[in-house]
Design a protein around this motif. Structure first.
Motif, PDB file in Angstrom:
ATOM      1  N   UNK A  72      25.429  -7.545 -53.852  1.00  0.00           N
ATOM      2  CA  UNK A  72      26.699  -7.129 -53.927  1.00  0.00           C
ATOM      3  C   UNK A  72      27.150  -5.620 -53.186  1.00  0.00           C
ATOM      4  N   UNK A  73      26.313  -4.957 -52.811  1.00  0.00           N
ATOM      5  CA  UNK A  73      26.487  -3.932 -52.098  1.00  0.00           C
ATOM      6  C   UNK A  73      27.530  -3.998 -50.770  1.00  0.00           C
ATOM      7  N   UNK A  74      28.353  -3.415 -50.340  1.00  0.00           N
ATOM      8  CA  UNK A  74      29.123  -3.583 -49.324  1.00  0.00           C
ATOM      9  C   UNK A  74      29.400  -2.774 -48.284  1.00  0.00           C
ATOM     10  N   UNK A  75      29.835  -3.250 -46.901  1.00  0.00           N
ATOM     11  CA  UNK A  75      29.930  -2.279 -45.838  1.00  0.00           C
ATOM     12  C   UNK A  75      31.430  -1.415 -46.306  1.00  0.00           C
ATOM     13  N   UNK A  76      31.420   0.005 -46.264  1.00  0.00           N
ATOM     14  CA  UNK A  76      32.798   0.665 -46.287  1.00  0.00           C
ATOM     15  C   UNK A  76      33.129   1.370 -44.958  1.00  0.00           C
ATOM     16  N   UNK A  77      32.367   1.313 -43.688  1.00  0.00           N
ATOM     17  CA  UNK A  77      32.776   1.856 -42.636  1.00  0.00           C
ATOM     18  C   UNK A  77      31.999   1.294 -41.296  1.00  0.00           C
ATOM     19  N   UNK A  78      32.313   1.021 -40.383  1.00  0.00           N
ATOM     20  CA  UNK A  78      31.689   0.548 -39.196  1.00  0.00           C
ATOM     21  C   UNK A  78      31.996   1.434 -37.864  1.00  0.00           C
ATOM     22  N   UNK A  79      31.022   1.898 -37.557  1.00  0.00           N
ATOM     23  CA  UNK A  79      31.212   2.729 -36.141  1.00  0.00           C
ATOM     24  C   UNK A  79      30.364   2.305 -34.957  1.00  0.00           C
ATOM     25  N   UNK A  80      31.038   2.406 -33.669  1.00  0.00           N
ATOM     26  CA  UNK A  80      30.321   1.892 -32.499  1.00  0.00           C
ATOM     27  C   UNK A  80      30.829   2.629 -31.171  1.00  0.00           C
ATOM     28  N   UNK A  81      29.715   2.692 -30.238  1.00  0.00           N
ATOM     29  CA  UNK A  81      29.960   3.244 -28.981  1.00  0.00           C
ATOM     30  C   UNK A  81      29.328   2.364 -27.945  1.00  0.00           C
ATOM     31  N   UNK A  82      30.107   2.221 -26.955  1.00  0.00           N
ATOM     32  CA  UNK A  82      29.807   1.539 -25.779  1.00  0.00           C
ATOM     33  C   UNK A  82      28.802   2.154 -24.892  1.00  0.00           C
ATOM     34  N   UNK A  83      27.971   1.408 -24.210  1.00  0.00           N
ATOM     35  CA  UNK A  83      27.070   1.948 -23.000  1.00  0.00           C
ATOM     36  C   UNK A  83      27.053   1.099 -21.813  1.00  0.00           C
ATOM     37  N   UNK A  84      26.831   1.516 -20.836  1.00  0.00           N
ATOM     38  CA  UNK A  84      26.720   0.699 -19.405  1.00  0.00           C
ATOM     39  C   UNK A  84      25.339   1.144 -19.008  1.00  0.00           C
ATOM     40  N   UNK A  85      24.339   0.420 -19.320  1.00  0.00           N
ATOM     41  CA  UNK A  85      23.168   0.914 -18.649  1.00  0.00           C
ATOM     42  C   UNK A  85      22.610   2.029 -19.661  1.00  0.00           C
ATOM     43  N   UNK A  86      22.512   3.200 -18.855  1.00  0.00           N
ATOM     44  CA  UNK A  86      21.946   4.617 -19.354  1.00  0.00           C
ATOM     45  C   UNK A  86      23.359   5.377 -19.523  1.00  0.00           C
ATOM     46  N   UNK A  87      24.289   5.047 -19.423  1.00  0.00           N
ATOM     47  CA  UNK A  87      25.468   5.587 -19.358  1.00  0.00           C
ATOM     48  C   UNK A  87      26.485   5.587 -20.880  1.00  0.00           C
TER      49      UNK A  87
END
Length: 245
Positions: A72-87
């Motif tokens: 029953x533990x839940x997600x309370x936030x999602x973070x993400x960042x995009x990368x193109x190859x090494x950038x």
């Protein structure tokens, strides 16, 4: 906090029926039906022999109410960042607070820096995941460790009676274990120090994603020097580490 055996009993005999009851009204909404259709039609091909430098990555992190989604533990936030190859594209970021079904303990709020007001005003997991799905579409997911984050994501989808989600994934912690077998511990912070990556406030999903992306770039650069140049080569290497556990 209750011992784990009592937490399990509490979940299955008390909290699980509450989750089912509270989720039920969402299951006939247009948002739910649209997301169910998207996941049913999602085609998860892998980059195969594509060079690691030509792949689009979504480096992500979850903040949760505990470590065991199965009880029953839940997600309370999602973070993400995009990368193109090494950038790393710091302007292409995603951060979404998620309103859980069950109340959040004060300890968790203090750890993550989230307020009850932010939690109360946040969208449900259903809406938050839909937004993350759109942000990450067509990319390889990366997390540290991916085993934890993907297990959590899949358990949440199952709880919400949604189809499985199996995009291509890279576990950057396994990369660190392969590259630095002499290390006894593989927490994120020591590796950030090893590569002189500026430390942002921890246990914030977007901050942790940005730091993980910077670490992933360093790990990719190092691993390519060892002549591991394509997705398949990296995937085979990491699979071998998993099999030796």
């Amino acid at each position: 906090m209750l011992p784990i055996d009592l937490q399990i009993l509490k979940y299955f005999f008390f909290e699980k029926p509450i989750y089912a009851y509270k989720i039920r009204p969402y299951l006939t909404t247009g948002n739910y039906l649209d997301l169910r259709e998207k996941l049913s039609q999602e085609v998860h091909g892998t980059p195969g022999n594509q060079p690691l430098t030509n792949i689009t990555y979504t480096v992500f992190d979850l903040e949760t109410t505990g470590f065991l989604p199965e009880i029953g533990h839940e997600i309370i936030s999602i973070g993400a960042v995009r990368m193109e190859g090494l950038d790393t594209y710091h302007h292409e970021t995603f951060h979404q607070v998620v309103k859980p079904i069950r109340p959040v303990r004060n300890h968790t709020l203090k750890l993550t820096g989230l307020s009850r007001e932010q939690i109360d005003k946040a969208p449900s997991f259903l809406e938050a995941f839909d937004r993350f799905l759109e942000f990450s579409r067509g990319s390889v997911l990366v997390a540290y460790p991916a085993k934890f984050d993907m297990r959590f994501m899949k358990a949440m989808l199952k709880r919400w009676k949604l189809p499985d989600y199996s995009p291509p994934v890279i576990d950057s912690q396994l990369m660190a274990k392969w590259l630095f077998p002499e290390r006894k511990h593989y927490q994120l912070d020591p590796l950030l120090r090893k590569f002189s990556i500026p430390k942002l406030e921890r246990h914030h999903a977007l901050n942790d994603s940005i730091m993980t992306a910077e670490l992933f770039r360093e790990l990719l650069t190092t691993i390519m020097k060892k002549n591991i140049l394509t997705f398949n080569e990296l995937n085979d290497t990491l699979s071998n580490i998993e099999q030796k556990k």
